[in-house]
Enzyme design. Structure first.
Site, short mmCIF file in Angstrom:
data_model
loop_
_atom_site.label_atom_id
_atom_site.label_comp_id
_atom_site.label_asym_id
_atom_site.label_seq_id
_atom_site.Cartn_x
_atom_site.Cartn_y
_atom_site.Cartn_z
N LEU A 1 14.29 11.73 -5.07
CA LEU A 1 14.60 10.95 -3.66
C LEU A 1 14.95 9.44 -3.60
CD1 LEU A 1 12.51 13.19 -1.31
CD2 LEU A 1 14.54 13.67 -1.93
N ASN B 1 6.09 12.48 2.42
CA ASN B 1 4.87 12.39 1.55
C ASN B 1 5.26 11.40 0.24
OD1 ASN B 1 2.01 13.00 0.69
ND2 ASN B 1 3.36 13.94 -0.93
N ASN C 1 1.95 4.09 -5.20
CA ASN C 1 1.48 2.49 -5.05
C ASN C 1 1.79 1.94 -6.25
OD1 ASN C 1 -0.05 0.24 -4.65
ND2 ASN C 1 -1.77 1.13 -3.70
N TYR D 1 4.57 -1.86 -1.58
CA TYR D 1 3.88 -0.71 -1.17
C TYR D 1 3.34 -0.78 0.39
CZ TYR D 1 1.11 3.73 -1.00
OH TYR D 1 0.49 5.06 -0.95
#
Length: 257
Positions: free
Chosen positions: A62, A88, A92, A152
């Site tokens: 993705l 989802n 990190n 993140y």
């Protein structure tokens, strides 16, 4: 409680392991049809069959914007509908202010934020048709900071903001949008991080001691059960919410416990 999820088609990005896999299993147990979108075909669909469920898997990366549209197109080809989207997938990746650079920061945004927008964008026509719902999985880093993870943290701030923004924009279509904010939850990635430390067991005990409720890590199942509820019609008047399933980690004053 019947969550009325029977035969509902729900895309779960990053559904091959960790929290995503937990959500997939929770949905399957409720009779939903999860569509796992992950970089590799790492999820054994036989595990869904073992609990009486069924589902599909689409192997795509993705971080490639075109893959987001392809994931939605393939889901519609396989099932003919989309009733829910769980954003989802992410990691990190430790792109900090001192240690990072432009290329790493932008790459991290694509890993952790951009595909949240694109998946929702491409799934929206189908979600309008079903009056479905969107669930974003986010992290405490957006609210608490962590150190050495600027990209993140920024991505999760964006996830939180998009949750509220989409909840407003999609009111007219009856589409609900919520988020689950994760703090200290034991996953394969979390376990891998612990094993990079000199004394994993001691570090884990220190972390658990800071979690107010029960002095323990949140489980994947606890995240997954909340996810199933928020995706279901049982939460029909809940939208624009950032739900913290974290044992009080973010909001309770740990100094007083």
């Amino acid at each position: 409680m019947d969550l009325h999820l029977q035969d509902k088609v729900i895309i779960v990005t990053g559904g091959g392991r960790g929290i995503g896999a937990g959500i997939v299993h929770a949905l399957a147990r409720e009779g939903a049809i999860p569509v796992i979108v992950s970089r590799s075909a790492e999820h054994n669909l036989a595990t869904l069959e073992a609990i009486g469920g069924k589902g599909y898997q689409i192997a795509l990366d993705l971080t490639n914007p075109a893959a987001c549209q392809a994931a939605v197109t393939e889901t519609l080809r396989l099932t003919g509908r989309i009733d829910g989207l769980v954003n989802n997938a992410g990691v990190n990746d430790g792109v900090g202010l001192e240690s990072g650079n432009y290329e790493a920061f932008m790459a991290s945004l694509h890993k952790n934020l951009v595909h949240y927008y694109l998946m929702a964008h491409y799934a929206l026509p189908a979600l309008k048709a079903s009056q479905g719902s969107i669930l974003n999985i986010t992290s405490k880093t957006a609210e608490t900071g962590q150190g050495n993870t600027s990209a993140y943290a920024a991505s999760n701030g964006g996830r939180n903001a998009l949750t509220r923004e989409w909840a407003v924009e999609l009111l007219q279509y009856g589409i609900r949008v919520n988020a689950i904010v994760v703090a200290e939850c034991m996953t394969p990635l979390y376990e891998s991080w612990l094993q990079t430390l000199n004394d994993p067991e001691t570090t884990l005990e220190k972390i658990k001691d800071k979690i107010p409720l029960g002095k323990r890590m949140t489980t994947q199942e606890e995240i997954a059960d909340m996810a199933a509820f928020l995706l279901s019609s049982r939460s029909s008047h809940t939208t624009g919410q950032l739900i913290h399933v974290d044992g009080g980690y973010v909001h309770l004053d740990r100094a007083l416990l």
